[in-house]
Write an enzyme that holds these catalytic residues in place. Structure first.
Site, mmCIF file in Angstrom:
data_model
loop_
_atom_site.group_PDB
_atom_site.id
_atom_site.type_symbol
_atom_site.label_atom_id
_atom_site.label_comp_id
_atom_site.label_asym_id
_atom_site.label_seq_id
_atom_site.Cartn_x
_atom_site.Cartn_y
_atom_site.Cartn_z
ATOM 1 N N GLU A 113 -6.760 1.269 -4.134
ATOM 2 C CA GLU A 113 -7.406 0.704 -3.182
ATOM 3 C C GLU A 113 -7.176 -0.768 -4.055
ATOM 4 O O GLU A 113 -8.284 -1.323 -5.175
ATOM 5 C CB GLU A 113 -8.667 0.981 -3.288
ATOM 6 N N HIS A 163 -14.829 3.989 -7.459
ATOM 7 C CA HIS A 163 -14.937 2.602 -6.320
ATOM 8 C C HIS A 163 -14.687 1.353 -6.612
ATOM 9 O O HIS A 163 -15.433 1.139 -7.636
ATOM 10 C CB HIS A 163 -15.454 3.141 -4.627
ATOM 11 N N GLU A 191 -16.206 -1.399 -5.250
ATOM 12 C CA GLU A 191 -17.622 -2.050 -5.093
ATOM 13 C C GLU A 191 -18.570 -1.178 -5.833
ATOM 14 O O GLU A 191 -19.184 -2.212 -6.917
ATOM 15 C CB GLU A 191 -18.246 -1.496 -3.535
ATOM 16 N N GLY A 232 -12.374 2.883 5.270
ATOM 17 C CA GLY A 232 -13.662 2.463 5.288
ATOM 18 C C GLY A 232 -14.123 1.856 6.668
ATOM 19 O O GLY A 232 -14.731 2.544 6.940
ATOM 20 N N GLY A 233 -14.536 0.963 7.114
ATOM 21 C CA GLY A 233 -14.792 0.304 8.405
ATOM 22 C C GLY A 233 -14.370 1.304 9.573
ATOM 23 O O GLY A 233 -15.110 1.378 10.955
ATOM 24 N N ASN A 266 -14.859 6.711 4.477
ATOM 25 C CA ASN A 266 -16.134 6.671 3.236
ATOM 26 C C ASN A 266 -16.989 5.063 4.222
ATOM 27 O O ASN A 266 -16.926 4.368 4.758
ATOM 28 C CB ASN A 266 -15.053 5.816 2.162
ATOM 29 N N TRP A 267 -18.162 6.197 4.082
ATOM 30 C CA TRP A 267 -18.630 5.458 5.351
ATOM 31 C C TRP A 267 -20.049 4.353 4.406
ATOM 32 O O TRP A 267 -20.936 3.585 4.977
ATOM 33 C CB TRP A 267 -19.630 6.156 6.239
ATOM 34 N N LYS A 268 -19.451 4.195 3.371
ATOM 35 C CA LYS A 268 -20.288 3.012 2.380
ATOM 36 C C LYS A 268 -22.035 3.003 2.925
ATOM 37 O O LYS A 268 -22.643 4.606 2.681
ATOM 38 C CB LYS A 268 -19.443 1.708 2.504
ATOM 39 N N GLY A 292 -11.974 -4.264 2.743
ATOM 40 C CA GLY A 292 -13.302 -5.130 4.005
ATOM 41 C C GLY A 292 -12.213 -6.238 4.339
ATOM 42 O O GLY A 292 -12.874 -7.360 5.148
ATOM 43 N N SER A 313 -8.314 -1.806 4.588
ATOM 44 C CA SER A 313 -8.318 -2.580 6.128
ATOM 45 C C SER A 313 -6.897 -1.494 6.842
ATOM 46 O O SER A 313 -6.182 -1.959 7.213
ATOM 47 C CB SER A 313 -7.161 -4.235 5.610
HETATM 48 P P1 13P Z 1 -12.065 -0.809 4.210
HETATM 49 O O1 13P Z 1 -10.818 0.220 5.042
HETATM 50 O O2 13P Z 1 -12.965 -1.299 4.927
HETATM 51 O O3 13P Z 1 -10.399 -1.964 3.963
HETATM 52 O O4 13P Z 1 -12.192 0.241 3.308
HETATM 53 C C1 13P Z 1 -11.602 0.211 2.417
HETATM 54 C C2 13P Z 1 -12.425 1.153 0.967
HETATM 55 O O5 13P Z 1 -13.151 0.359 0.339
HETATM 56 C C3 13P Z 1 -12.696 2.407 1.178
HETATM 57 O O6 13P Z 1 -13.007 2.825 0.380
#
Ligand code: 13P
Length: 254
Positions: free
Chosen positions: A168, A96, A98, A235-236, A9-11, A174, A214
């Site tokens: 999640e 998600h 967010e 994510g990251g 997920n590159w957000k 994050g 994470s």
């Molecule tokens: P991180 O891996 O950056 O914690 O993000 C998780 C996430 O929200 C994946 O959708």
């Protein structure tokens, strides 16, 4: 065991060129050494087309990070399931944290999105998870039950066969703070039980339940060892091939 699924997920990161470059690196690495996990990339909307071109002919699939519930209409700024399917998406991330917490998407709004995604022949990745306050107040199970009950209300057994659930925990996204293997297995078991109760034992057994929050090369070995984890939503660490590829490869050892 279900085929593991690893989703990047590159957000809201990357322009068309940098997303295409990263996709190309991942395609090449997996061509050289195929993965035992299914791999999905979810770039920002603006890079879907550029990434799709890099993925054609490879087993890696494309996902949208979100979409609207209507196929068209007066919804300024929104993107419909038909539009993302047209760009080559075969998966859509729905609900998600967010979207839930930053953009105030309610359980009902999230529920409305699932069926339209599935009706377009795409797979839905439904995200659930509790906040830190909810965990500390021992409300994790109640929150997950509520999120699943509302989201899955109108779905059939066939629909759930085309969906994945991602756990999640909001406090682990994050933050560098992982849920522990014990916390993850408890919630994953609870999710599977909900699915079994609602859709029957076969649907419950075959649903893929992903963990996100994470996930990094440094902790992936301890996470893949958790029996209840069928994959990751990353994510990251998915923003660079050097950190994303070891996460994909971790499933070869499982
Ligand atoms: P991180 O891996 O950056 O914690 O993000 C998780 C996430 O929200 C994946 O959708």
């Amino acid at each position: 065991m279900n085929t593991p699924l690893v989703v990047a997920n590159w957000k809201m990161h990357g322009d068309q060129a940098s997303c295409a470059r990263l996709a190309r690196q991942i395609v090449r690495a997996l061509r050289h050494q195929p993965a035992s996990a299914e791999v999905v990339l979810a770039p920002p909307f603006t890079a879907l087309n550029a990434v799709q071109r890099r993925l054609s002919g490879s087993p890696i699939k494309l996902a949208a990070q979100n979409c609207h519930w209507e196929v068209q209409g007066a919804y300024t700024g929104e993107i419909s399931p038909v539009m993302v399917r047209e760009l080559g998406c075969t998966f859509v991330i729905v609900g998600h944290s967010e979207r839930r917490h930053v953009f105030q998407e309610s359980d009902d709004m999230i529920a409305r999105k699932l069926a339209p995604v599935l009706r377009q022949g795409m797979r839905a990745i439904l995200c659930v998870g509790e906040t830190l306050d909810q965990r500390q107040a021992k409300k994790t199970a109640t929150v997950i039950h509520r999120q699943l009950r509302i989201a899955l209300k109108g779905l059939t057994k066939a629909d759930i066969a085309n969906s994945e659930i991602a756990y999640e925990p909001v406090w682990a996204i994050g933050t560098g703070q992982n849920a522990t293997p014990k916390q993850i297995s408890q919630v994953h078991r609870l999710i599977r039980k909900c699915l079994t109760n609602r859709f029957g034992p076969s649907a419950g057994k075959h649903a893929r339940i992903l963990y996100g929050g994470s996930v990094k090369p440094e902790n992936v070995a301890s996470l893949v060892a958790v029996e209840e984890i069928d994959g990751f939503l990353v994510g990251g660490a998915s923003l660079q091939s050097e950190t994303f590829l070891p996460i994909i490869r971790a499933f070869s050892q499982k």
